[in-house]
Structure formats: C-alpha cells, structure tokens
Write an enzyme that holds these catalytic residues in place. Structure first.
Site, PDB file in Angstrom:
ATOM      1  CB  CYS A   1      -0.975  -0.025   1.178  1.00 29.93           C
ATOM      2  SG  CYS A   1      -2.335   1.171   0.978  1.00 29.93           S
TER       3      CYS A   1
ATOM      4  CG  HIS B   1      -3.539  -3.373   3.284  1.00 30.86           C
ATOM      5  ND1 HIS B   1      -2.591  -2.962   4.201  1.00 30.86           N
ATOM      6  CD2 HIS B   1      -4.027  -2.241   2.700  1.00 30.86           C
ATOM      7  CE1 HIS B   1      -2.519  -1.647   4.185  1.00 30.86           C
ATOM      8  NE2 HIS B   1      -3.371  -1.185   3.291  1.00 30.86           N
TER       9      HIS B   1
ATOM     10  CD  GLU C   1      -1.402  -5.961   5.592  1.00 27.36           C
ATOM     11  OE1 GLU C   1      -2.021  -4.928   5.892  1.00 27.36           O
ATOM     12  OE2 GLU C   1      -0.960  -6.172   4.437  1.00 27.36           O
TER      13      GLU C   1
END
Length: 236
Positions: free
Chosen positions: A112, A212, A214
């Site tokens: 990001c 994202h 994660e």
C-alpha cells in the site's frame, strides 16, 4: 536452518495503551504474523535516516508497510485538498532505506503506502485522490475497513508467477500510482483501470502492491519474500 530476518517498517505517531498516550513506533500485528507464518523472523524497523547501512546489515529482506499519505513534495507536487496529514520524518527515512536496500538488491515487498514509497524512490509520482479519476471510492469505502475487489495480473510478471492471473484483494487507499518510476513496470490492474501493483524486473525481488496481503489468508507473497531473503542471506 536459521530463519531469515525480515524488517517491517513502522508507523511513528501517537498511540494509546494502558492509560498512556505517547509517541510510538508500531506496526499492525498482521504483518508480524504473516512473516512468522511464512517462515521468517520479523523485526520492526522504526523510521530513522541514520545508520541505514547498519540497519540493512542486520536484515535479509524488508517489508515497507502501509500508512498515511506521502508528502507530495517528495515527488515535486503541491498537496491536494484530500491529501491527509503527512509525516516527513517517516517519508525521508523510508525513502533512504528503500533506496539503499535496492542498491544491495535486498528482497523488498512494499504494501500500500510502501508501494507508493517504492514508486517515488524510483522517480515516479502519485495520483493524490483516485476518486477524481475513477469516479468512486471503491478502493477505500469506509474508514477502518478494507474494501474488497479483484485485480487482473499481468502473466509475464513475477507477481503473476506467484499468484496467477486474477486475485481477490483487500484495499484501503485513496491514492494511486501516476508516472511509474525508472525501471518499474505495472504488474496488476483493478477493473477500473487503476494500477494495483508494480515491480522491478531487474531486481531479485522488488514488488509493490496497493492492496493489503497481510489482511487476507493468502501467504504466497510473504512466502516468496522469505524464500528470496533466505537466498539473499546465503549469497551474502
């Protein structure tokens, strides 16, 4: 086998815990767990433009994490009214760290904001408010919640080799890539035409995604970073 050490850049701003509100260096635990689950050893790297080489000496790979908007002055632009509060200390430290990591050909995964740092570090610039370009806010619908959409991935890219031609992703950004930096190529687009990922094909592993990873359950990008970090460690 010793685990490769993966640095994770941190926020540097006020945080509240246990009745205290203090300036703090921190990163969402999701990054730490993703590195752990992928077989690496995470190490938080607060923003500091001193001792860059000593920091990199301790690492085998780097994740440039998400966060707030970059200062438009880092890419020669005036601030847009929708550009948020900036953190010049973090910007300058991460740009210096990223440039030095690329010189070493250290594996880098930029997430990001981190992918925007990658683009700016290579001389690119940013679109400061995507809704003016695409006509909606589907990349960042609600504060504190990830928007979900698909991306189409260029098959000839490293990213395509890792996760295939299409992927559902979680996003939370109102800015995007403008002019791509030197040596970078686009690797994925959303269906509204927004470039969602870029990479440097001349590097061992230099990949930036606007989404994202994660926040999801797919660890393939983190597993690839850890594999490359292990190889980097062996070669070093």
């Amino acid at each position: 086998m010793q685990l490769p050490i993966i640095g994770i850049t941190t926020y540097a701003e006020k945080a509240t815990w246990g009745g205290w509100t203090e300036p703090a260096a921190f990163a969402p635990l999701a990054y730490v767990r993703a590195v752990d689950d992928a077989g690496g050893r995470p190490l938080l790297v607060p923003p500091n433009d001193q001792a860059i080489e000593e920091t990199l000496d301790a690492l085998h790979g780097l994740i440039f994490s998400g966060g707030g908007d970059l200062d438009p002055s880092t890419y020669g632009a005036d601030p847009h009214p929708e550009t948020g509060e900036v953190n010049p200390e973090r910007d300058h430290a991460e740009l210096a760290l990223l440039e030095a990591a690329l010189v070493r050909d250290m594996p880098v995964l930029a997430v990001c904001r981190g992918s925007q740092v990658l683009n700016v570090a290579r001389g690119g610039d940013l679109v400061q408010h995507l809704p003016e370009v695409v006509g909606d806010e589907k990349h960042k619908e609600l504060p504190g919640e990830f928007a979900e959409h698909d991306v189409a991935i260029a098959p000839e890219t490293k990213l395509g080799g890792l996760i295939g031609g299409h992927a559902p992703v979680k996003s939370h950004h109102h800015q995007g890539f403008g002019r791509l930096g030197e040596g970078l190529r686009e690797a994925a687009r959303a269906d509204d035409g927004t470039i969602e990922a870029l990479e440097d094909p001349s590097r061992r592993f230099a990949l930036g995604v606007l989404w994202h990873p994660e926040a999801g359950e797919d660890l393939r990008l983190f597993e690839a970073l850890v594999r490359e970090a292990q190889d980097y460690r062996a070669a070093r």
